[in-house]
Design a protein around this motif. Structure first.
Motif, mmCIF file in Angstrom:
data_model
loop_
_atom_site.group_PDB
_atom_site.id
_atom_site.type_symbol
_atom_site.label_atom_id
_atom_site.label_comp_id
_atom_site.label_asym_id
_atom_site.label_seq_id
_atom_site.Cartn_x
_atom_site.Cartn_y
_atom_site.Cartn_z
ATOM 1 N N CYS A 32 39.686 7.822 -5.300
ATOM 2 C CA CYS A 32 38.662 7.771 -4.251
ATOM 3 C C CYS A 32 39.192 8.332 -2.937
ATOM 4 O O CYS A 32 38.410 8.801 -2.100
ATOM 5 C CB CYS A 32 38.155 6.343 -4.064
ATOM 6 N N HIS A 175 23.399 12.413 -4.972
ATOM 7 C CA HIS A 175 24.803 12.600 -4.617
ATOM 8 C C HIS A 175 25.134 11.897 -3.303
ATOM 9 O O HIS A 175 26.300 11.536 -3.075
ATOM 10 C CB HIS A 175 25.139 14.090 -4.520
ATOM 11 N N PHE A 178 26.941 8.406 -2.498
ATOM 12 C CA PHE A 178 28.376 8.195 -2.290
ATOM 13 C C PHE A 178 28.625 7.340 -1.047
ATOM 14 O O PHE A 178 29.659 6.656 -0.950
ATOM 15 C CB PHE A 178 29.110 9.531 -2.178
#
Length: 538
Positions: A32, A175, A178
């Motif tokens: 991450c 997306h 996130f």
């Protein structure tokens, strides 16, 4: 420092599933940390420009940023799955420790520690009547874990190529989950469900000495006090804080640059349903092969799409050729008057009332084209666009300004399935061909154009025209070839003509073609000839 209390050879509360949960968690933190860096376009452009003078190989690795981004995402998905499964086993062990109410059973004894309010405890399931499902979905770790997992599933599934190409809006919006993913990730450990023996307690209850004497814990004659436990402090924020700050700075730079006014100076509708936009922007500087992100607020205020620049750095405008293949490009085509027969006045073109239009330029592998003495350019279909910029720049440098460039020879290959794709680019090639002949530098550029879906038998009716000076399809002196190139022969011929030379091979095309060319580069790099493969990737 915390230490999990366990018995070395007997059952313990967490069992081995804890290790299977913590190890992927550590890998998740690391991945991450990496996942945002490959999509920081401005940072990558800065790094590419800084290190390419030191190491061209290292600079080329930055061109594979999206491939790296996908690999890191796959690893995040894998470690998340292992982490979840391991913790499901952990909760089973937690519950078993409460259900097996046997005072001679160490996991039960450990589970009974800290039953009073605000007391230290090890087992988050506080009684045998507790539903473990409720614990999983009412704790900070449980709720954030569910949110993280759902966000990750949506992000990954919507990133599949078939969805990304057919439903770009779905890919674009999901997306951006996130943000939720990272917020949940940072707070995931604040519930401190995973607990360990405190450093002070380890002085009065040494696990390696007292584990087998748990029935005497806390008694007056025992030297083993009742152990105390506390949750491990959350540490994910230490891994992701730096990349998150970098990404926020990246977005601020994009917002600033995208609000700079862009003026459309000319719109050209090519017969093959390819839209050419010529634009100007104050302070805009580009290199060959770079690309920009384009947004049209009248079509969508949130969608940005990458397009290779087809103009040369020597021109006083920058341009992009856009093939109409989807909803967004079709809407842009109509907004620019592509569906109208009459000429559109400049003031009727999209004014982009927010001032947002283009973000960039950003670097690609093609920037290095003039660093090689011999160059192979391979474009497939609309993938020829970065090479339009290169060939235009060649025209300005070698033909118009008589400048000397390091590159001495360019081999250009253009692969198209049908003849329509030639229409917008043929004019440039004809101009180059004519002016190179006039300047007596015709040998500088060799080009081969292939109609890949045509066979020699299908093209037989064109043979009568091959006696003419120019090709009947492209209008060039160089005749169009049919079928697919024999790359082994092409690489062999180039290697024989240029011994002792590094040949730069540049491709803008499908992955299958890239694999084929990369294989050819490896197989023909021998002796004093070296082929170096570069692929456009954005």
């Amino acid at each position: 420092m915390f230490h999990i209390y366990m018995e070395s050879s007997h059952m313990f509360v967490y069992n081995l599933a804890l290790s299977w949960a913590r190890a992927p968690a550590a890998c998740l933190n690391f991945n991450c940390m990496l996942i945002l860096l490959p999509v920081c376009r401005n940072l990558l452009s800065f790094l590419r420009g800084s290190i390419q003078f030191c190491s061209r190989t290292a600079a080329r690795q930055l061109d594979r940023n999206l491939t790296f981004h996908k690999l890191v995402a796959y690893m995040i998905a894998f470690h998340t799955a292992v982490h979840i499964i391991a913790h499901l086993f952990n909760f089973e062990f937690f519950m078993d420790a409460q259900l097996n109410r046997n005072s001679s059973f160490l996991p039960f004894v450990l589970s009974e520690i800290g039953t009073d309010d605000n007391a230290s405890f090890l087992n988050p399931i506080r009684s045998n009547e507790t539903n473990p499902t409720i614990v999983m979905f009412t704790t900070i770790a449980g709720v954030t874990g569910v949110v993280i997992t759902l966000a990750l599933i949506l992000i990954i599934t919507s990133s599949m190529e078939v969805i990304r190409r057919s439903y770009f809006e779905v890919f674009w919006y999901t997306h951006h989950l996130f943000i939720i993913f990272f917020i949940g990730l940072v707070f995931h450990g604040y519930g401190r469900i995973v607990r360990g023996q405190t450093a002070g307690s380890q002085q009065t209850n040494k696990p390696h000495l007292c584990a087998d004497r748990f029935e005497d814990w806390g008694k007056n004659e025992s030297d083993c006090a009742v152990p105390e436990f506390a949750g491990n402090p959350p540490g994910t924020w230490k891994w992701v804080l730096g990349p998150m700050i970098l990404y926020v700075c990246e977005r601020l730079v994009r917002i600033y640059r995208s609000h700079q006014k862009v003026v459309i100076t000319k719109v050209v509708m090519h017969p093959s349903k390819t839209l050419e936009l010529q634009m100007r922007k104050k302070g805009f500087h580009m290199e060959v092969g770079q690309y920009v992100f384009i947004q049209c607020p009248s079509v969508s205020r949130h969608e940005w799409h990458p397009f290779t620049l087809t103009s040369a750095p020597e021109e006083d405008y920058f341009s992009a050729h856009i093939r109409i293949v989807g909803d967004w490009t079709q809407a842009l085509y109509e907004a620019c008057g592509g569906d109208k027969t009459e000429t559109q006045e400049a003031w009727k073109l999209p004014k982009y009332e927010t001032g947002r239009m283009g973000d960039g330029p950003f670097g690609t592998a093609s920037e290095d084209v003039f660093r090689y003495e011999v160059v192979m350019l391979v474009g497939a279909g609309i993938g020829v666009t970065p090479f339009a910029s290169i060939l235009k720049s060649v025209w300005y440098k070698r033909i118009q300004n008589n400048q000397e460039v390091f590159t001495k020879k360019i081999y250009f290959y253009w692969l198209c399935p049908e003849t329509e794709a030639f229409e917008w680019f043929a004019d440039l090639l004809q101009s180059l061909e004519r002016q190179m002949a006039e300047k007596d530098v015709a040998n500088f550029l060799s080009y081969n154009i292939y109609l890949t879906r045509w066979k020699e038998t299908e093209a037989a009716h064109f043979r009568v025209h091959h006696e003419a000076e120019n090709d009947p399809i492209t209008g060039l002196k160089q005749k169009t070839l049919y079928g697919k190139p024999n790359w082994d022969n092409e690489f062999t011929n180039i290697a024989s003509k240029h011994p002792g030379t590094k040949v730069g091979v540049f491709l803008c095309g499908p992955p299958q073609l890239g694999k084929s060319l990369e294989k050819q580069c490896l197989s023909h790099t021998e002796g004093d000839v070296k082929f170096i493969f570069n692929k456009e990737n954005f």
